[in-house]
Design a protein around this motif. Structure first.
Motif, PDB file in Angstrom:
ATOM      1  N   THR A   1     -22.636  21.719 -55.096  1.00 54.85           N
ATOM      2  CA  THR A   1     -22.832  23.035 -55.708  1.00 54.85           C
ATOM      3  C   THR A   1     -23.857  23.815 -54.887  1.00 54.85           C
ATOM      4  N   THR A   2     -23.957  25.089 -55.184  1.00 51.85           N
ATOM      5  CA  THR A   2     -24.912  25.951 -54.481  1.00 51.85           C
ATOM      6  C   THR A   2     -26.309  25.336 -54.501  1.00 51.85           C
TER       7      THR A   2
ATOM      8  N   TYR B   1     -29.783  25.772 -62.335  1.00 51.75           N
ATOM      9  CA  TYR B   1     -30.430  26.070 -61.051  1.00 51.75           C
ATOM     10  C   TYR B   1     -30.722  27.571 -60.985  1.00 51.75           C
ATOM     11  N   PRO B   2     -31.987  27.910 -60.828  1.00 53.55           N
ATOM     12  CA  PRO B   2     -32.330  29.350 -60.911  1.00 53.55           C
ATOM     13  C   PRO B   2     -31.653  30.210 -59.852  1.00 53.55           C
ATOM     14  N   MET B   3     -31.221  29.596 -58.752  1.00 54.26           N
ATOM     15  CA  MET B   3     -30.601  30.358 -57.674  1.00 54.26           C
ATOM     16  C   MET B   3     -29.091  30.138 -57.629  1.00 54.26           C
ATOM     17  N   ALA B   4     -28.503  29.804 -58.757  1.00 60.12           N
ATOM     18  CA  ALA B   4     -27.056  29.594 -58.759  1.00 60.12           C
ATOM     19  C   ALA B   4     -26.368  30.858 -58.263  1.00 60.12           C
ATOM     20  N   LYS B   5     -25.103  30.723 -57.977  1.00 57.11           N
ATOM     21  CA  LYS B   5     -24.463  31.687 -57.092  1.00 57.11           C
ATOM     22  C   LYS B   5     -24.409  33.137 -57.572  1.00 57.11           C
ATOM     23  N   THR B   6     -24.470  33.365 -58.845  1.00 55.49           N
ATOM     24  CA  THR B   6     -24.363  34.744 -59.324  1.00 55.49           C
ATOM     25  C   THR B   6     -25.491  35.610 -58.769  1.00 55.49           C
TER      26      THR B   6
END
Lengths: 466, 466
Positions: free
Chosen positions: A69-70, A109-114
């Protein structure tokens, strides 16, 4: 094993068919029905990730690759091949994917792809360099900093460091932070019951500097051409998009120079560093132009090719009055121009960068050189279209008697400035310099509207996290 | 009028017979019986002054030229001619001498021509760059700084800035300075009668950073290769020749790197910057070799050509024990080596720069990676002949569980380090870096024995003047 930065692969520096390993973080994973996965791997060396094409024949395809995942870190080995995909010339035909670090929980995850708001990203300043936008800012910031050092080095300047901790509080550029090792819950007091700073680390009151200029003058009056590039501080309770409590300043100081000399220096420097970023960070600039500010590239190109205008403050005021334009703040001789005035001059009247010179002495600092009219000082501001003031500078008062009179008039005791006066007592020379707020420069180049987003960990009122 | 830096004349960059003007300060004046004066004019652009030969036929010869003393500022116009004098290839046949600034009283000028003690010069830090020695230090300091930026830039690193003001006080590298805007004579108190830091500028207690490393790690875990170059602070009451309260640090941090990778990086960097100063500042180095430290040049040449030794801490301790040498501090496994031990290893045993690796965990910081033996961590020190430790570094603990256990064991609450732990929760990677104290580097290169003399305005206990 040959490890290669992504930039070396994408730029074509490495030959097709080379076998290499790239190391970085997953930006995205896409799986085709045919049992092939496409991994976008980012290592920060350039704006774009590299695409790795992974076949389901790899041992760990089901167990690991399909779970990437990202944000997961990986080492991917493979062969460089010409890419059939749009937007990239090369990709990696993967022969091995090694997972180095998983993301604990892809959903949180705070930086997930959105996409995230820029305000949210400030809350996670430790992770935000992983995003497209803050990564691009970091590379442009580096490029500008390198270009500044290179420019001054090539021009024969010496980088010198001004002290950050200072016992001098009379520069008057703004409120200062106190620096102390006293125990605030148990303060030593003197006979009069006041805090006894003799017991403090430096034996007196000390603060964080607001400018390295006065110190830099001592070196300019010995080595002729010097510059500082370091942090400075303002304890102002300003919650604006243009203010930081801690920011970096570039301050050249030149002996045997007058206001016109440093006006030219400012123009040369800005054009040099903008040309550098246009040449070296095209990838990041294209991102800014597409997502942040569509003028990001054209603004720099125009700046580099522009003829700077120069205008006296007195004439500039007349231009503003004659414009017939309704400004929020009234225009009259003697005002400290506000951003709307500066931008009108640069954007609407001159349609070019403008250097305004010779300001009223009452709105400027004690060390600026008094002009023969007795009313103005040899100060300048460089105004840039799209941002307003980007540089402020001045010729310094090199005449001891005039300097003393100015200090007294402004409530500064000349005796407190003995070392500064010495420069005028012993082989005084005309000299001049300016200050460039580095974060405002990065903001101007990237189009990022808030200086909090162009420094890794911004310090502002009630905010000093990380 | 063509203005020329002295360096352009002396280096032969300008053609003989060119008419030029140099601007600078009088170093000395010598008058011949034949009615000719020889002025040595220094402008800081290189070590040597230029000699101007002035005939008594000049209008202002009697009235001005003969009154020039050390420190006066002048503009001298003339023709470049080959010099018959020893030690210089070119001089200036003066056609005009313009006095720009006199020295108020030559007898009391603090920088008059006699030689001064280095301690005296510290008292006049605003004038000392006018001396041979401090001028040479300033140019070498600049050269080293430029070379450091160039080295990292060429290696694909991005310069990043760590915050100076920090609310994190658990790095443990030393005592910290408090940063505050509270009025110490009127402190706000909370319900319990303690100082109410919620009323302070940042809404909490803040300090000056002791290292940019932890912050730099966040950028390395996004951009792969970064470095900081900025000021750091220690509020230690150390009055030694090696300690400053405010000093500059260079801290590279590299993702996907282990201890050996950064050991090599440290070696490459030191050799690169020493080679640069040997090539670019030969003039200043020759002065240091003749007046300050006769090894100044050979030490650098040997360093650049040396094969670095590497040794495990455990083996290094055995070497010290086996040496039979009587040290002031006893040697046993577990000690934090002192300077005498480090110098014995580099100067007497290995006779080369040495990298000591894998130190006992109990004498090192919480973030260093625990080795498989459970007793040591992947830390390194680079020891240089003639100075001892010049660089300290480590591989960082990238495993969350091990990191947490180490923090708890050392009394640090993992919850206070949430942002640092996040780097291990989300796509963790092996990474490593080191810190180089910039003033120690300048001290090493110049042979100047006290770091107070290699930074323009040193800050030490009870001393923050200028």
């Amino acid at each position: 094993m040959t490890y290669a930065p992504v930039t070396d692969v994408l730029s074509g520096k490495l030959a097709v068919d080379s076998e290499i390993t790239v190391r970085g973080w997953i930006r995205s994973r896409r799986d085709s029905k045919a049992g092939i996965s496409f991994l976008a791997i980012y290592d920060g060396s350039c704006f774009d990730p590299i695409q790795a094409v992974v076949s389901n024949e790899l041992n760990n395809y089901q167990e690991e690759v399909l779970k990437l995942t990202t944000g997961c870190s990986v080492e991917v080995t493979g062969t460089i091949v010409a890419s059939p995909a749009k937007g990239q010339d090369f990709e990696l035909a993967a022969t091995a994917v090694k997972v180095v670090g998983w993301v604990e929980d892809a959903n949180t995850y705070p930086m997930a792809k959105t996409r995230h708001s820029i305000e949210y990203l400030r809350e996670v300043a430790h992770l935000r360099p992983r995003t497209n936008v803050i990564g691009a800012v970091a590379r442009v910031r580096n490029c500008l900093s390198q270009a500044i050092h290179r420019f001054y080095h090539e021009q024969g300047f010496f980088w010198t460091s001004s002290p950050l901790i200072t016992s001098s509080d009379c520069e008057g550029a703004g409120e200062m932070f106190r620096v102390s090792t006293l125990d605030l819950n148990n303060l030593p007091l003197d006979d009069q019951g006041n805090v006894d700073y003799d017991k403090d680390f430096f034996g007196k009151e000390t603060f964080l500097t607001v400018s390295g200029q006065l110190n830099a003058e001592t070196y300019a009056c010995a080595l002729s051409k010097v510059y500082t590039f370091g942090p400075t501080f303002r304890a102002e309770n300003s919650n604006t998009s243009r203010h930081l409590a801690e920011f970096w300043m570039v301050e050249p100081e030149v002996a045997f120079a007058d206001l016109n000399d440093v006006a030219k220096l400012a123009e040369d420097m800005l054009k040099y560093v903008f040309a550098a970023v246009l040449a070296e960070r095209r990838d990041d600039l294209e991102f800014f132009a597409s997502r942040i500010d569509k003028e990001a590239i054209t603004r720099l190109e125009q700046f580099v090719n522009a003829d700077f205008a120069q205008v006296d403050y007195t004439d500039a005021i007349q231009i503003l009055i004659d414009s017939g334009k309704k400004f929020e703040f009234d225009v009259e001789w003697g005002i400290d121009m506000s951003s709307e005035h500066e931008r009108y001059l640069a954007e609407e009247h001159f349609k070019a960068p403008v250097i305004v010179k010779n300001y009223p002495k009452d709105i400027k600092a004690f060390y600026m050189r008094l002009n023969d009219d007795g009313k103005t000082v040899a100060a300048m501001d460089v105004l840039a279209p799209g941002i307003g003031e980007i540089i402020g500078g001045a010729q310094r008062e090199e005449r001891l008697d005039v300097l003393d009179a100015r200090m007294i008039a402004m409530g500064i005791n000349p005796e407190d400035m003995g070392w500064y006066r010495d420069l005028r007592r012993y082989g005084t020379v005309p000299h001049a310099g300016f200050g460039l707020g580095f974060e405002r420069l990065v903001s101007y180049v990237t189009g990022m509207g808030n200086v909090r987003d162009v420094i890794p960990f911004p310090r502002t009122p009630r905010s000093a996290n990380f």
